[in-house]
Design a protein around this motif. Structure first.
Motif, short mmCIF file in Angstrom:
data_model
loop_
_atom_site.label_atom_id
_atom_site.label_comp_id
_atom_site.label_asym_id
_atom_site.label_seq_id
_atom_site.Cartn_x
_atom_site.Cartn_y
_atom_site.Cartn_z
N ARG A 9 41.59 -5.32 27.13
CA ARG A 9 42.59 -5.56 27.99
C ARG A 9 43.12 -4.11 28.83
NH1 ARG A 9 44.51 -10.36 26.03
NH2 ARG A 9 45.61 -10.80 27.73
N GLY A 10 43.52 -4.42 29.94
CA GLY A 10 44.44 -3.26 30.74
C GLY A 10 45.71 -2.80 30.21
N VAL A 11 46.04 -1.95 29.98
CA VAL A 11 47.43 -1.49 29.48
C VAL A 11 47.83 -0.69 30.61
CG1 VAL A 11 48.85 -0.28 28.02
CG2 VAL A 11 46.84 -1.59 27.13
N LEU A 12 48.99 -0.92 31.15
CA LEU A 12 49.62 -0.11 32.33
C LEU A 12 50.43 1.01 31.72
CD1 LEU A 12 50.06 -0.09 35.45
CD2 LEU A 12 52.29 -1.04 34.95
N VAL A 13 49.99 2.54 31.67
CA VAL A 13 50.73 3.51 30.93
C VAL A 13 51.73 4.00 31.90
CG1 VAL A 13 50.11 5.36 30.01
CG2 VAL A 13 48.72 3.59 29.63
N THR A 14 53.06 4.10 31.75
CA THR A 14 54.02 4.37 32.66
C THR A 14 54.49 5.66 32.52
OG1 THR A 14 55.35 3.35 31.43
CG2 THR A 14 54.75 2.08 33.34
N ARG A 15 54.09 6.47 31.33
CA ARG A 15 54.63 7.90 31.15
C ARG A 15 54.33 8.72 32.25
NH1 ARG A 15 53.19 9.08 24.78
NH2 ARG A 15 54.94 8.38 23.94
N PRO A 16 55.04 10.08 32.37
CA PRO A 16 54.82 11.29 33.23
C PRO A 16 53.37 11.61 33.02
CG PRO A 16 56.72 11.39 32.40
CD PRO A 16 56.47 10.14 31.70
N ALA A 17 52.70 11.96 34.15
CA ALA A 17 51.32 12.43 34.37
C ALA A 17 50.81 13.30 33.13
CB ALA A 17 50.66 12.86 35.62
N GLY A 18 51.75 14.33 32.79
CA GLY A 18 51.41 15.37 31.78
C GLY A 18 51.50 14.93 30.31
N GLN A 19 52.14 13.78 30.16
CA GLN A 19 52.47 13.23 28.96
C GLN A 19 51.50 11.86 28.38
OE1 GLN A 19 56.81 13.10 28.67
NE2 GLN A 19 56.81 15.00 29.63
N ALA A 20 50.45 11.66 29.15
CA ALA A 20 49.81 10.57 29.06
C ALA A 20 48.56 10.49 28.33
CB ALA A 20 49.86 9.42 30.05
N ASP A 21 47.96 11.69 28.17
CA ASP A 21 46.59 11.68 27.82
C ASP A 21 46.47 11.07 26.44
OD1 ASP A 21 46.34 12.91 30.16
OD2 ASP A 21 45.74 14.91 29.55
N GLU A 22 47.21 11.56 25.30
CA GLU A 22 46.88 11.16 23.98
C GLU A 22 47.13 9.67 23.85
OE1 GLU A 22 46.09 10.94 19.98
OE2 GLU A 22 45.54 12.22 21.41
N LEU A 23 48.09 9.05 24.52
CA LEU A 23 48.24 7.64 24.43
C LEU A 23 47.25 6.96 25.16
CD1 LEU A 23 50.32 5.23 23.81
CD2 LEU A 23 51.43 5.79 25.76
N CYS A 24 46.71 7.26 26.10
CA CYS A 24 45.53 6.66 26.88
C CYS A 24 44.40 6.81 26.10
CB CYS A 24 45.32 7.44 28.30
SG CYS A 24 46.73 6.94 29.37
N ARG A 25 44.23 8.06 25.39
CA ARG A 25 42.80 8.18 24.61
C ARG A 25 43.09 7.05 23.22
NH1 ARG A 25 41.59 9.83 19.81
NH2 ARG A 25 43.75 10.22 19.13
N LEU A 26 44.10 7.01 22.87
CA LEU A 26 44.47 6.03 21.63
C LEU A 26 44.12 4.48 22.07
CD1 LEU A 26 47.60 7.50 19.70
CD2 LEU A 26 44.89 7.50 18.95
N ILE A 27 44.82 4.41 23.18
CA ILE A 27 44.59 2.74 23.85
C ILE A 27 43.11 2.61 23.86
CG2 ILE A 27 44.68 1.35 25.93
CD1 ILE A 27 47.52 2.73 26.13
N GLU A 28 42.14 3.51 24.30
CA GLU A 28 40.91 3.29 24.68
C GLU A 28 40.01 3.32 23.49
OE1 GLU A 28 40.08 6.53 27.51
OE2 GLU A 28 41.24 5.35 29.31
N ALA A 29 40.64 4.02 22.35
CA ALA A 29 40.03 4.07 20.94
C ALA A 29 40.11 2.38 20.42
CB ALA A 29 40.56 5.11 20.07
N ALA A 30 41.25 1.82 20.57
CA ALA A 30 41.25 0.51 20.31
C ALA A 30 40.61 -0.55 21.28
CB ALA A 30 42.92 0.41 20.25
N GLY A 31 39.77 0.04 21.97
CA GLY A 31 39.19 -1.05 22.72
C GLY A 31 39.78 -1.70 24.11
#
Length: 254
Positions: A9-31
């Motif tokens: 599923r697609g998740v809209l990540v709304t954090r500032p650009a410089g603070q989203a990398d780890e959250l995006c990584r975890l989202i992708e690790a969860a499929g």
């Protein structure tokens, strides 16, 4: 905890650009698929010299409200140790880690909910008579911490070391593929959420409100429900792992 599976599923990540990398990584690790849409851009303060002077003053307590506050204060005072400060407080884990990396781990951090209210409940802040407190933040922001400590007798000042700007955004391409691109979204503050609504515009309001939303504070849940969001879940903690788990919980309710 149940298995964390976002099942593509697609998740809209709304954090500032410089603070989203780890959250995006975890989202992708969860499929899942991270769809980045920063709703806040962080800009330095327009007049830095007076802020640097204020940061250099002696303070009984210096309170950092976010990781952005730490990073922008470091740009003004690169040594990052604030030797004239008796105690340093941080509202959350990310802020605390940024302070520790700068060489001054915070003395006060809430253990559970990462909010000003939780910090104010700590016994170390019960008696504040004649103590000098500096709140390091962006322009504007919540007043509860300053008002409460002032009521307890503290002298409270601010160092607004950055500006929050809503980025320019053309929503049409995203809205054209919303149904297949975005199944879940998140907002880590009221401002993030309100900016998202504005950036998507009138055409985006209906699909956005129908999309399940994860927030990290009950006050943002109340804001979301007031806007008309149908499904809102508060993450157990204001941490990336807890946010992803909340996203997985919502995904499992389909």
């Amino acid at each position: 905890m149940p298995p964390c599976d976002l099942a593509g599923r697609g998740v809209l990540v709304t954090r500032p650009a410089g603070q989203a990398d780890e959250l995006c990584r975890l989202i992708e690790a969860a499929g899942g698929r991270a769809v980045r849409l920063p709703t806040i851009a962080i800009e330095p303060a327009l007049e830095p010299q007076p802020l640097a002077a204020r940061l250099a003053e002696p303070w009984d307590l210096m309170y950092f409200v976010s990781r952005n506050a730490v990073e922008q204060a470091l740009a003004l005072m690169p040594d990052g140790r604030w030797s004239n400060v008796a105690q340093v407080a941080a509202v959350g884990r990310g802020t605390a880690l940024a302070l520790a990396a700068a060489g001054r781990a915070p003395d006060l951090v809430p253990n559970e909910r990462y909010e000003s209210e939780a910090l104010l409940a700590m016994p170390e802040l019960a008696a504040m008579q004649d103590r000098r407190v500096l709140i390091v933040r962006g322009d504007g922001g919540r007043a509860i911490f300053a008002e409460t400590l002032a009521a307890r007798g503290a002298e409270v000042r601010f160092a607004e070391v950055y500006r929050r700007v809503r980025p320019a955004f053309d929503p049409a391409p995203l809205l054209a593929r919303w149904s297949e691109a975005v199944a879940l979204t998140l907002a880590t503050s009221d401002e993030v959420l309100l900016n998202l609504v504005e950036m998507l515009g009138p055409d985006g309001r209906e699909p956005l409100l129908a999309t399940p939303l994860v927030v990290i504070a009950e006050r943002t849940e109340q804001t979301a429900r007031g806007l008309g969001f149908v499904t809102v879940k508060v993450a157990a903690k204001a941490e990336d792992g807890a946010i992803v788990q909340a996203l997985c919980d919502l995904n499992g309710q389909d």
